[in-house]
Design a protein around this motif. Structure first.
Motif, PDB file in Angstrom:
ATOM      1  N   GLY A 149      -5.275  -9.581   0.618  1.00 36.05           N
ATOM      2  CA  GLY A 149      -4.795 -10.588   1.912  1.00 36.05           C
ATOM      3  C   GLY A 149      -3.124 -10.303   2.124  1.00 36.05           C
ATOM      4  O   GLY A 149      -2.888 -10.901   2.984  1.00 36.05           O
ATOM      5  N   GLU A 150      -2.595  -9.771   1.247  1.00 38.21           N
ATOM      6  CA  GLU A 150      -1.213  -9.478   1.650  1.00 38.21           C
ATOM      7  C   GLU A 150      -0.696  -8.010   1.355  1.00 38.21           C
ATOM      8  O   GLU A 150      -1.294  -7.229   0.762  1.00 38.21           O
ATOM      9  N   PHE A 151       0.438  -7.780   2.269  1.00 39.82           N
ATOM     10  CA  PHE A 151       0.867  -6.312   2.274  1.00 39.82           C
ATOM     11  C   PHE A 151       2.195  -6.550   1.950  1.00 39.82           C
ATOM     12  O   PHE A 151       3.053  -7.333   2.409  1.00 39.82           O
ATOM     13  N   ALA A 152       2.676  -5.729   0.826  1.00 42.14           N
ATOM     14  CA  ALA A 152       3.870  -5.750   0.327  1.00 42.14           C
ATOM     15  C   ALA A 152       4.689  -4.510   0.136  1.00 42.14           C
ATOM     16  O   ALA A 152       3.750  -3.288  -0.314  1.00 42.14           O
ATOM     17  N   PHE A 153       5.958  -4.200   0.482  1.00 45.97           N
ATOM     18  CA  PHE A 153       6.591  -2.917   0.267  1.00 45.97           C
ATOM     19  C   PHE A 153       8.092  -3.437   0.181  1.00 45.97           C
ATOM     20  O   PHE A 153       8.570  -4.333   0.187  1.00 45.97           O
ATOM     21  N   ARG A 154       8.597  -2.176  -0.347  1.00 45.86           N
ATOM     22  CA  ARG A 154      10.346  -2.261  -0.275  1.00 45.86           C
ATOM     23  C   ARG A 154      10.925  -1.116   0.146  1.00 45.86           C
ATOM     24  O   ARG A 154      10.257   0.090   0.345  1.00 45.86           O
ATOM     25  N   VAL A 168       3.893  -6.665  13.036  1.00 47.79           N
ATOM     26  CA  VAL A 168       4.133  -7.957  12.333  1.00 47.79           C
ATOM     27  C   VAL A 168       5.585  -7.824  11.630  1.00 47.79           C
ATOM     28  O   VAL A 168       6.423  -6.816  11.648  1.00 47.79           O
ATOM     29  N   HIS A 169       6.060  -9.182  11.281  1.00 46.51           N
ATOM     30  CA  HIS A 169       7.355  -9.290  10.851  1.00 46.51           C
ATOM     31  C   HIS A 169       7.287  -9.807   9.337  1.00 46.51           C
ATOM     32  O   HIS A 169       7.003 -10.906   9.264  1.00 46.51           O
ATOM     33  N   PRO A 170       7.623  -9.073   8.370  1.00 49.49           N
ATOM     34  CA  PRO A 170       7.385  -9.492   6.926  1.00 49.49           C
ATOM     35  C   PRO A 170       8.758 -10.459   6.619  1.00 49.49           C
ATOM     36  O   PRO A 170       9.495 -10.467   7.305  1.00 49.49           O
ATOM     37  N   GLU A 171       8.709 -11.152   5.601  1.00 47.22           N
ATOM     38  CA  GLU A 171       9.613 -11.882   5.054  1.00 47.22           C
ATOM     39  C   GLU A 171      10.133 -11.141   3.850  1.00 47.22           C
ATOM     40  O   GLU A 171       9.377 -10.469   3.041  1.00 47.22           O
ATOM     41  N   LEU A 172      11.405 -11.184   3.908  1.00 45.78           N
ATOM     42  CA  LEU A 172      12.279 -10.584   2.687  1.00 45.78           C
ATOM     43  C   LEU A 172      12.532 -11.520   1.489  1.00 45.78           C
ATOM     44  O   LEU A 172      13.045 -12.432   1.853  1.00 45.78           O
ATOM     45  N   ALA A 173      12.215 -10.829   0.309  1.00 44.41           N
ATOM     46  CA  ALA A 173      12.498 -11.911  -0.918  1.00 44.41           C
ATOM     47  C   ALA A 173      13.681 -11.280  -1.466  1.00 44.41           C
ATOM     48  O   ALA A 173      14.340 -10.319  -1.154  1.00 44.41           O
ATOM     49  N   ALA A 174      14.388 -12.253  -2.413  1.00 42.17           N
ATOM     50  CA  ALA A 174      15.618 -11.645  -2.863  1.00 42.17           C
ATOM     51  C   ALA A 174      15.763 -10.454  -3.625  1.00 42.17           C
ATOM     52  O   ALA A 174      16.635  -9.718  -3.608  1.00 42.17           O
ATOM     53  N   ASP A 175      14.511 -10.055  -4.163  1.00 45.11           N
ATOM     54  CA  ASP A 175      14.473  -8.796  -4.893  1.00 45.11           C
ATOM     55  C   ASP A 175      14.383  -7.450  -4.080  1.00 45.11           C
ATOM     56  O   ASP A 175      14.229  -6.417  -4.487  1.00 45.11           O
ATOM     57  N   GLY A 176      14.382  -7.695  -2.798  1.00 42.40           N
ATOM     58  CA  GLY A 176      14.274  -6.514  -1.865  1.00 42.40           C
ATOM     59  C   GLY A 176      12.699  -6.344  -1.403  1.00 42.40           C
ATOM     60  O   GLY A 176      12.455  -5.358  -0.785  1.00 42.40           O
ATOM     61  N   THR A 177      11.678  -7.232  -1.784  1.00 45.50           N
ATOM     62  CA  THR A 177      10.371  -6.864  -1.604  1.00 45.50           C
ATOM     63  C   THR A 177       9.888  -7.461  -0.442  1.00 45.50           C
ATOM     64  O   THR A 177      10.291  -8.798  -0.016  1.00 45.50           O
ATOM     65  N   TRP A 178       9.648  -6.767   0.759  1.00 49.71           N
ATOM     66  CA  TRP A 178       8.868  -7.341   2.059  1.00 49.71           C
ATOM     67  C   TRP A 178       7.514  -7.847   1.785  1.00 49.71           C
ATOM     68  O   TRP A 178       6.698  -6.935   1.380  1.00 49.71           O
ATOM     69  N   ARG A 179       7.270  -9.134   2.230  1.00 47.65           N
ATOM     70  CA  ARG A 179       5.754  -9.484   2.114  1.00 47.65           C
ATOM     71  C   ARG A 179       5.230  -9.964   3.692  1.00 47.65           C
ATOM     72  O   ARG A 179       6.050 -10.667   4.222  1.00 47.65           O
ATOM     73  N   VAL A 180       3.904  -9.592   3.849  1.00 50.05           N
ATOM     74  CA  VAL A 180       3.114 -10.347   4.953  1.00 50.05           C
ATOM     75  C   VAL A 180       2.000 -10.082   4.765  1.00 50.05           C
ATOM     76  O   VAL A 180       1.217  -9.736   4.170  1.00 50.05           O
ATOM     77  N   ALA A 181       1.305 -11.426   5.475  1.00 48.80           N
ATOM     78  CA  ALA A 181      -0.371 -11.337   5.599  1.00 48.80           C
ATOM     79  C   ALA A 181      -0.735 -10.059   6.012  1.00 48.80           C
ATOM     80  O   ALA A 181      -0.143  -9.617   7.052  1.00 48.80           O
ATOM     81  N   SER A 182      -1.808  -9.365   5.196  1.00 50.99           N
ATOM     82  CA  SER A 182      -2.005  -7.991   5.491  1.00 50.99           C
ATOM     83  C   SER A 182      -2.494  -7.766   7.048  1.00 50.99           C
ATOM     84  O   SER A 182      -3.369  -8.517   7.337  1.00 50.99           O
ATOM     85  N   PRO A 183      -1.862  -6.990   7.717  1.00 53.27           N
ATOM     86  CA  PRO A 183      -2.408  -6.694   9.010  1.00 53.27           C
ATOM     87  C   PRO A 183      -3.257  -5.542   8.752  1.00 53.27           C
ATOM     88  O   PRO A 183      -3.684  -4.945  10.255  1.00 53.27           O
ATOM     89  N   VAL A 198       3.942  -1.881  -2.418  1.00 52.94           N
ATOM     90  CA  VAL A 198       4.018  -2.476  -3.837  1.00 52.94           C
ATOM     91  C   VAL A 198       2.748  -3.328  -4.163  1.00 52.94           C
ATOM     92  O   VAL A 198       2.180  -3.916  -3.026  1.00 52.94           O
ATOM     93  N   THR A 199       2.091  -3.368  -4.767  1.00 51.58           N
ATOM     94  CA  THR A 199       1.172  -3.876  -5.123  1.00 51.58           C
ATOM     95  C   THR A 199       1.266  -5.362  -4.960  1.00 51.58           C
ATOM     96  O   THR A 199       2.179  -6.095  -5.172  1.00 51.58           O
ATOM     97  N   ALA A 200       0.170  -5.780  -4.337  1.00 50.14           N
ATOM     98  CA  ALA A 200       0.197  -7.216  -3.704  1.00 50.14           C
ATOM     99  C   ALA A 200      -1.245  -8.061  -3.965  1.00 50.14           C
ATOM    100  O   ALA A 200      -2.168  -7.120  -3.920  1.00 50.14           O
ATOM    101  N   PRO A 201      -1.180  -9.280  -3.822  1.00 44.83           N
ATOM    102  CA  PRO A 201      -2.174 -10.035  -4.049  1.00 44.83           C
ATOM    103  C   PRO A 201      -3.484  -9.789  -2.807  1.00 44.83           C
ATOM    104  O   PRO A 201      -2.899  -9.150  -1.676  1.00 44.83           O
TER     105      PRO A 201
END
Ligand SMILES: [Cu+2]
Length: 326
Positions: free
Chosen positions: A87-92, A127-142, A82-85
């Motif tokens: 420094g961040e890595f995001a996916f679902r 690393v261990h991403p955090e889950l948002a309510a909409d199903g998106t996982w986010r983590v400081a980009s590894p 998923v497109t992320a800011p």
């Protein structure tokens, strides 16, 4: 080094352990002729001619014997960056119904394990991403710098089998040539020396023992990390087939010492060159020791005759299937 001795003893026991499901549990599914993928109806655009499965729930069909991480979509689940800011890595993860999955089981203390490495096997991170309510996982980009990276999502959707999906992610910039380090049985990281005993052999379960020392002294107070004294990931050079193996024994079980040795039972899917990444925790920090190993010694094929197993350590028979991969 007495590795050859241990290997020959171990090789004799290979026939007896066929079917043990360490690290690559899906390998034990029925070996069917290699049909191609079974995309589900929700997987628009991939209308594989030979597939006619309506429900997407076939656990024992074609891909059941593949190593993890080779597919971006499997059993109806798809890994979508998923497109992320910056420094961040995001996916679902989307599920068989096409919607983002929001319910996961905890495996090894986490609901999601994200492992990344460049396609040249450099830059490993877990690393261990955090889950948002909409199903998106986010983590400081590894993703530490330019290159073509493979990102592995290792997870268990609630109500489904564990799964590891992989996707390529490109970080633009000048490409550096990083040759794979030569095979070695000792490496250093963060002031620790880690030695490897044993070598993976395709076609069975191989015991790999990693021993940690610091300043010449054995480390006997390893700290539990995600419920174990070590986590071992192996990536196959060439396609980055993924294995995640947990050690024999567990912290607090009354028989597993906190180092210096941590033993794993790994099943590699083929001969070839692999990069091993051992995560261990000591001094309240996680360290990653890396090794290049070659599986399958053409000069010494495993003999077929059954013979008594020579146990490399007293705990050789404690291969509880309960410690399979996450
Ligand atoms: Cu993890």
């Amino acid at each position: 080094m007495n590795t050859p001795t241990k290997l020959s003893g171990f090789a004799l026991g290979l026939a007896a352990v066929f079917g043990t499901a360490y690290g690559v549990g899906h390998l034990t599914g029925p070996v069917t002729p290699a049909a191609e993928t079974r995309h589900d109806a929700t997987d628009a655009g991939h209308d594989s001619a030979e597939t006619d499965h309506g429900d997407g729930g076939h656990a024992a069909t074609a891909t059941a014997h593949l190593p993890g991480g080779l597919l971006v979509s499997e059993r109806g689940y798809t890994l979508q960056p998923v497109t992320a800011p910056a420094g961040e890595f995001a996916f679902r993860i989307t599920g068989p119904d096409g919607r983002p999955v929001t319910r996961y089981d905890v495996a090894h203390d986490k609901r999601m394990h994200l492992i990344v490495a460049r396609r040249d096997l450099s830059g490993f991170r877990h690393v261990h991403p955090e889950l948002a309510a909409d199903g998106t996982w986010r983590v400081a980009s590894p993703l530490a710098g330019p290159g073509v990276w493979r990102a592995f999502a290792d997870f268990t959707p609630t109500g489904a089998e564990p799964l590891t999906l992989g996707v390529d992610v490109t970080v633009p910039g000048a490409l550096a040539h990083r040759p794979l380090p030569a095979p070695a049985t000792s490496t250093t990281v963060d002031g620790y020396t880690v030695t490897l005993t044993g070598a993976p052999q395709p076609g069975g379960t191989s015991r790999l023992t990693l021993t940690v020392s610091r300043d010449g002294r054995p480390v006997t107070d390893l700290q539990p990390y995600l419920g174990a004294y070590g986590h071992l990931v192996a990536l196959r050079q060439g396609d980055l087939a993924y294995l995640h193996v947990h050690p024999e024994g567990a912290p607090g079980d009354g028989r597993t010492p906190a180092g210096p040795a941590v033993t794993f039972a790994a099943e590699v899917p083929s001969a070839g060159t692999y990069r091993l990444y051992l995560d261990f925790r000591h001094g309240d920090a996680v360290h990653t020791a890396e090794f290049t190993v070659v599986a399958g010694d053409q000069a010494a094929p495993a003999p077929a005759a059954p013979a008594p197993t020579t146990a490399p350590t007293p705990d050789a028979d404690h291969g509880s299937p309960g410690h399979g991969h996450s």
